[in-house]
Design a protein around this motif. Structure first.
Motif, PDB file in Angstrom:
ATOM      1  N   ARG A 255       0.815  -1.217   0.000  1.00  0.00           N
ATOM      2  CA  ARG A 255       0.000   0.000   0.000  1.00  0.00           C
ATOM      3  C   ARG A 255       0.848   1.267   0.000  1.00  0.00           C
ATOM      4  NH1 ARG A 255      -5.262  -1.369   1.949  1.00  0.00           N
ATOM      5  NH2 ARG A 255      -5.575   0.730   2.775  1.00  0.00           N
ATOM      6  N   ALA A 256       2.151   1.117   0.179  1.00  0.00           N
ATOM      7  CA  ALA A 256       3.026   2.278   0.359  1.00  0.00           C
ATOM      8  C   ALA A 256       3.382   2.946  -0.962  1.00  0.00           C
ATOM      9  CB  ALA A 256       4.308   1.851   1.070  1.00  0.00           C
ATOM     10  N   THR A 257       3.716   4.214  -0.874  1.00  0.00           N
ATOM     11  CA  THR A 257       4.291   4.915  -2.021  1.00  0.00           C
ATOM     12  C   THR A 257       5.679   4.359  -2.340  1.00  0.00           C
ATOM     13  OG1 THR A 257       3.098   6.947  -1.501  1.00  0.00           O
ATOM     14  CG2 THR A 257       5.062   7.162  -2.873  1.00  0.00           C
ATOM     15  N   ALA A 258       6.480   4.118  -1.287  1.00  0.00           N
ATOM     16  CA  ALA A 258       7.846   3.631  -1.517  1.00  0.00           C
ATOM     17  C   ALA A 258       8.414   3.018  -0.252  1.00  0.00           C
ATOM     18  CB  ALA A 258       8.747   4.780  -1.979  1.00  0.00           C
ATOM     19  N   LEU A 259       9.368   2.143  -0.445  1.00  0.00           N
ATOM     20  CA  LEU A 259      10.262   1.727   0.631  1.00  0.00           C
ATOM     21  C   LEU A 259      11.466   2.651   0.586  1.00  0.00           C
ATOM     22  CD1 LEU A 259      11.146  -1.525   2.141  1.00  0.00           C
ATOM     23  CD2 LEU A 259      13.062  -0.404   1.001  1.00  0.00           C
ATOM     24  N   VAL A 260      11.956   3.076   1.746  1.00  0.00           N
ATOM     25  CA  VAL A 260      13.046   4.043   1.785  1.00  0.00           C
ATOM     26  C   VAL A 260      14.190   3.526   2.649  1.00  0.00           C
ATOM     27  CG1 VAL A 260      11.472   5.965   1.395  1.00  0.00           C
ATOM     28  CG2 VAL A 260      12.048   5.326   3.738  1.00  0.00           C
ATOM     29  N   THR A 261      15.402   3.824   2.221  1.00  0.00           N
ATOM     30  CA  THR A 261      16.590   3.543   3.014  1.00  0.00           C
ATOM     31  C   THR A 261      17.716   4.465   2.565  1.00  0.00           C
ATOM     32  OG1 THR A 261      18.308   1.907   3.557  1.00  0.00           O
ATOM     33  CG2 THR A 261      17.189   1.629   1.442  1.00  0.00           C
ATOM     34  N   LEU A 262      18.307   5.152   3.516  1.00  0.00           N
ATOM     35  CA  LEU A 262      19.439   6.033   3.218  1.00  0.00           C
ATOM     36  C   LEU A 262      20.703   5.527   3.909  1.00  0.00           C
ATOM     37  CD1 LEU A 262      17.806   9.593   3.343  1.00  0.00           C
ATOM     38  CD2 LEU A 262      18.152   8.070   1.390  1.00  0.00           C
ATOM     39  N   GLY A 269      21.186  -5.321   1.177  1.00  0.00           N
ATOM     40  CA  GLY A 269      19.988  -4.504   1.301  1.00  0.00           C
ATOM     41  C   GLY A 269      18.757  -5.267   0.855  1.00  0.00           C
ATOM     42  N   LEU A 270      18.437  -6.357   1.561  1.00  0.00           N
ATOM     43  CA  LEU A 270      17.341  -7.239   1.156  1.00  0.00           C
ATOM     44  C   LEU A 270      15.996  -6.534   1.024  1.00  0.00           C
ATOM     45  CD1 LEU A 270      16.419 -10.064   0.415  1.00  0.00           C
ATOM     46  CD2 LEU A 270      16.177 -10.561   2.865  1.00  0.00           C
ATOM     47  N   PRO A 271      15.626  -5.605   1.924  1.00  0.00           N
ATOM     48  CA  PRO A 271      14.325  -4.942   1.739  1.00  0.00           C
ATOM     49  C   PRO A 271      14.175  -4.252   0.395  1.00  0.00           C
ATOM     50  CG  PRO A 271      15.141  -4.546   3.959  1.00  0.00           C
ATOM     51  CD  PRO A 271      16.266  -5.208   3.203  1.00  0.00           C
ATOM     52  N   VAL A 272      15.275  -3.811  -0.201  1.00  0.00           N
ATOM     53  CA  VAL A 272      15.200  -3.159  -1.509  1.00  0.00           C
ATOM     54  C   VAL A 272      14.645  -4.118  -2.554  1.00  0.00           C
ATOM     55  CG1 VAL A 272      16.596  -2.213  -3.397  1.00  0.00           C
ATOM     56  CG2 VAL A 272      17.000  -1.472  -1.039  1.00  0.00           C
ATOM     57  N   ILE A 273      15.199  -5.320  -2.626  1.00  0.00           N
ATOM     58  CA  ILE A 273      14.745  -6.271  -3.639  1.00  0.00           C
ATOM     59  C   ILE A 273      13.394  -6.846  -3.265  1.00  0.00           C
ATOM     60  CG2 ILE A 273      15.778  -8.418  -2.790  1.00  0.00           C
ATOM     61  CD1 ILE A 273      16.064  -7.107  -6.372  1.00  0.00           C
ATOM     62  N   GLU A 274      13.093  -6.992  -1.962  1.00  0.00           N
ATOM     63  CA  GLU A 274      11.769  -7.450  -1.544  1.00  0.00           C
ATOM     64  C   GLU A 274      10.699  -6.468  -1.990  1.00  0.00           C
ATOM     65  OE1 GLU A 274      12.690  -9.939   2.572  1.00  0.00           O
ATOM     66  OE2 GLU A 274      12.338  -7.784   2.677  1.00  0.00           O
ATOM     67  N   SER A 275      10.983  -5.180  -1.851  1.00  0.00           N
ATOM     68  CA  SER A 275      10.028  -4.158  -2.247  1.00  0.00           C
ATOM     69  C   SER A 275       9.801  -4.177  -3.754  1.00  0.00           C
ATOM     70  CB  SER A 275      10.528  -2.785  -1.798  1.00  0.00           C
ATOM     71  OG  SER A 275       9.607  -1.771  -2.130  1.00  0.00           O
ATOM     72  N   MET A 276      10.875  -4.232  -4.517  1.00  0.00           N
ATOM     73  CA  MET A 276      10.740  -4.242  -5.964  1.00  0.00           C
ATOM     74  C   MET A 276      10.013  -5.491  -6.447  1.00  0.00           C
ATOM     75  SD  MET A 276      14.201  -2.399  -7.422  1.00  0.00           S
ATOM     76  CE  MET A 276      15.322  -3.701  -6.936  1.00  0.00           C
ATOM     77  N   ALA A 277      10.141  -6.599  -5.705  1.00  0.00           N
ATOM     78  CA  ALA A 277       9.510  -7.850  -6.127  1.00  0.00           C
ATOM     79  C   ALA A 277       7.992  -7.782  -6.075  1.00  0.00           C
ATOM     80  CB  ALA A 277      10.007  -9.007  -5.254  1.00  0.00           C
ATOM     81  N   VAL A 278       7.433  -6.865  -5.291  1.00  0.00           N
ATOM     82  CA  VAL A 278       5.976  -6.710  -5.273  1.00  0.00           C
ATOM     83  C   VAL A 278       5.531  -5.458  -6.021  1.00  0.00           C
ATOM     84  CG1 VAL A 278       5.746  -7.978  -3.117  1.00  0.00           C
ATOM     85  CG2 VAL A 278       5.908  -5.485  -3.047  1.00  0.00           C
ATOM     86  N   GLY A 279       6.487  -4.738  -6.617  1.00  0.00           N
ATOM     87  CA  GLY A 279       6.140  -3.576  -7.416  1.00  0.00           C
ATOM     88  C   GLY A 279       6.074  -2.272  -6.655  1.00  0.00           C
ATOM     89  N   ALA A 284      16.501   5.199  -2.292  1.00  0.00           N
ATOM     90  CA  ALA A 284      17.653   4.713  -1.536  1.00  0.00           C
ATOM     91  C   ALA A 284      18.843   5.642  -1.703  1.00  0.00           C
ATOM     92  CB  ALA A 284      18.027   3.298  -1.996  1.00  0.00           C
ATOM     93  N   SER A 285      19.823   5.445  -0.843  1.00  0.00           N
ATOM     94  CA  SER A 285      21.054   6.225  -0.921  1.00  0.00           C
ATOM     95  C   SER A 285      21.860   5.817  -2.149  1.00  0.00           C
ATOM     96  CB  SER A 285      21.885   6.034   0.350  1.00  0.00           C
ATOM     97  OG  SER A 285      21.978   4.666   0.698  1.00  0.00           O
ATOM     98  N   ASP A 286      22.530   6.781  -2.714  1.00  0.00           N
ATOM     99  CA  ASP A 286      23.329   6.547  -3.915  1.00  0.00           C
ATOM    100  C   ASP A 286      24.701   6.029  -3.500  1.00  0.00           C
ATOM    101  OD1 ASP A 286      24.328   6.446  -6.439  1.00  0.00           O
ATOM    102  OD2 ASP A 286      24.299   8.611  -6.811  1.00  0.00           O
ATOM    103  N   ILE A 287      24.748   4.722  -3.204  1.00  0.00           N
ATOM    104  CA  ILE A 287      25.992   4.052  -2.835  1.00  0.00           C
ATOM    105  C   ILE A 287      26.150   2.829  -3.738  1.00  0.00           C
ATOM    106  CG2 ILE A 287      25.976   4.900  -0.457  1.00  0.00           C
ATOM    107  CD1 ILE A 287      24.880   2.179   0.417  1.00  0.00           C
ATOM    108  N   PRO A 288      27.370   2.285  -3.867  1.00  0.00           N
ATOM    109  CA  PRO A 288      27.603   1.212  -4.844  1.00  0.00           C
ATOM    110  C   PRO A 288      26.675   0.019  -4.719  1.00  0.00           C
ATOM    111  CG  PRO A 288      29.693   2.093  -4.090  1.00  0.00           C
ATOM    112  CD  PRO A 288      28.632   2.759  -3.256  1.00  0.00           C
TER     113      PRO A 288
END
Length: 363
Positions: A255-262, A269-279, A284-288
């Motif tokens: 239901r969220a607009t976005a998942l965020v992490t800085l 960063g598992l939550p990043v790919i978990e979030s993208m997997a459901v659309g 996120a922070s611009d790090i490698p």
């Protein structure tokens, strides 16, 4: 092949990152070979697949120095540990050890759940690279979860052993959120509250996001919560959940607009790919590591700039931009999967067997 996997880093109540990685890898690779799980507490079985197991010492026990003597008797063709700290003196089996990241060399504060003596040793361990080299060079193959970490390992010459990627992945079966369910003006943060996670900048950014609610999902100590509550801008909506179930996490994520992490440092960063997997899009922070994992699908910003963070969120308030980010994330998440990771582990185990110095004696 009979593969013994160290499952002693599995939590007894809810998964953290290492716990979920290990349990997911065990379940996936069990489709390819016989797996024997090594546990230290029978309560861990609640978060593990229904597979053969044996109970041995805690990985935090002094007995860890001699754990190989016990494992030698189990008849495993190879042993995989999802951490790098497994005792290996006197082993008579091929061994794969895993290094997830180098975060604690730049951020030496240890996790608070560790016992005080272990936290002291943790700090000493991360004062120099040679203890890490000593551990990793006792394996036959070293694993890591990202190209970013592998590059850092090469930069610091952490091991002479071959380094192989055993990638992390979202949980299988994730169903994309439906297009007819509009995003609510809410942001999710899933992760610890250690200083390098940089939650402070996310909270400060809420001053520029009236109408949005920031949900901080993970468990948090009273002292740390008090520190962060003092930073909440006047009028901003910030909710501390102090832990959520997997079902609650999934409900909020859809239901969220976005998942965020800085965060300023991550192994994956598992939550990043978990979030993208459901659309659900990611800011996120611009790090490698986030450049690698997101593959261009996330909105990346300066982790020290609250206004830039807020600007990226407002960009997602435009439906067309939100949908573009959602579609890109779904496509990128499809590049990761536990079936592929299991095949990577099988290849690494085969390589460890070939490289094991005692191979001829075992025949």
């Amino acid at each position: 092949m009979r593969l013994a996997i160290d499952a002693r880093f599995t939590r007894t109540d809810h998964h953290d990152g290492i716990s979920r990685y290990g349990a997911s890898m065990i379940e996936a690779v069990s489709e390819h070979t016989d797996v024997l799980m090594l546990i230290s507490d029978e309560r861990q079985l609640a978060l593990l697949p229904d597979l053969p197991w044996v109970r041995i010492n805690s990985p935090l026990s002094p007995a860890e120095l001699f754990v190989a003597r016990r494992i030698n008797r189990l008849g495993a063709d190879a042993v995989f540990c999802p951490m790098q700290t497994m005792g290996s003196w006197g082993r008579k089996y091929p061994l794969i050890l895993t290094l997830h990241d180098l975060i604690y060399y730049q951020n030496p504060a240890p996790p608070s759940f560790l016992p005080l003596p272990v936290r002291a040793l943790w700090r000493l361990y991360h004062l120099a690279y040679w203890p890490q080299r000593l551990l990793l060079n006792r394996a036959d193959v070293v694993a890591t979860i990202s190209e970013t970490t592998r590059a850092l390992m090469e930069q610091h010459r952490l091991t002479r052993r071959p380094v192989r990627i055993l990638a992390n992945a979202p949980q299988p079966g994730a169903v994309p959120r439906t297009a007819d369910a509009p995003a609510e003006p809410s942001l999710l943060y899933m992760g610890s509250f250690m200083p390098y996670k940089n939650v402070e900048t996310v909270i400060r950014g809420m001053a520029h996001l009236p109408g949005f609610t920031l949900h901080l999902l993970s468990r948090i100590s009273d002292a740390r919560r008090t520190e962060l509550e003092a930073l909440v801008p006047a009028g901003a909506q910030v909710r501390f959940h102090n832990g959520v179930t997997d079902e609650e996490y999934d409900h909020l994520l859809r239901r969220a607009t976005a998942l965020v992490t800085l965060s300023k440092a991550e192994g994956y960063g598992l939550p990043v790919i978990e979030s993208m997997a459901v659309g659900t899009p990611v800011v996120a922070s611009d790090i490698p590591i986030f450049r690698e994992v997101s593959g261009g699908a996330a909105l990346l910003v300066d982790p020290d700039d609250p206004a830039a963070f807020a600007g990226a969120v407002r960009e997602l308030a435009v439906p067309e931009r939100w949908q573009k980010a959602s579609d890109a994330g779904l496509q990128r998440a499809g590049d990761y999967g536990w079936a592929a990771s299991a095949r990577q582990l099988m290849a690494a185990a085969g390589e460890a067997v070939r490289l094991f110095p005692g191979r001829r004696r075992r025949r």
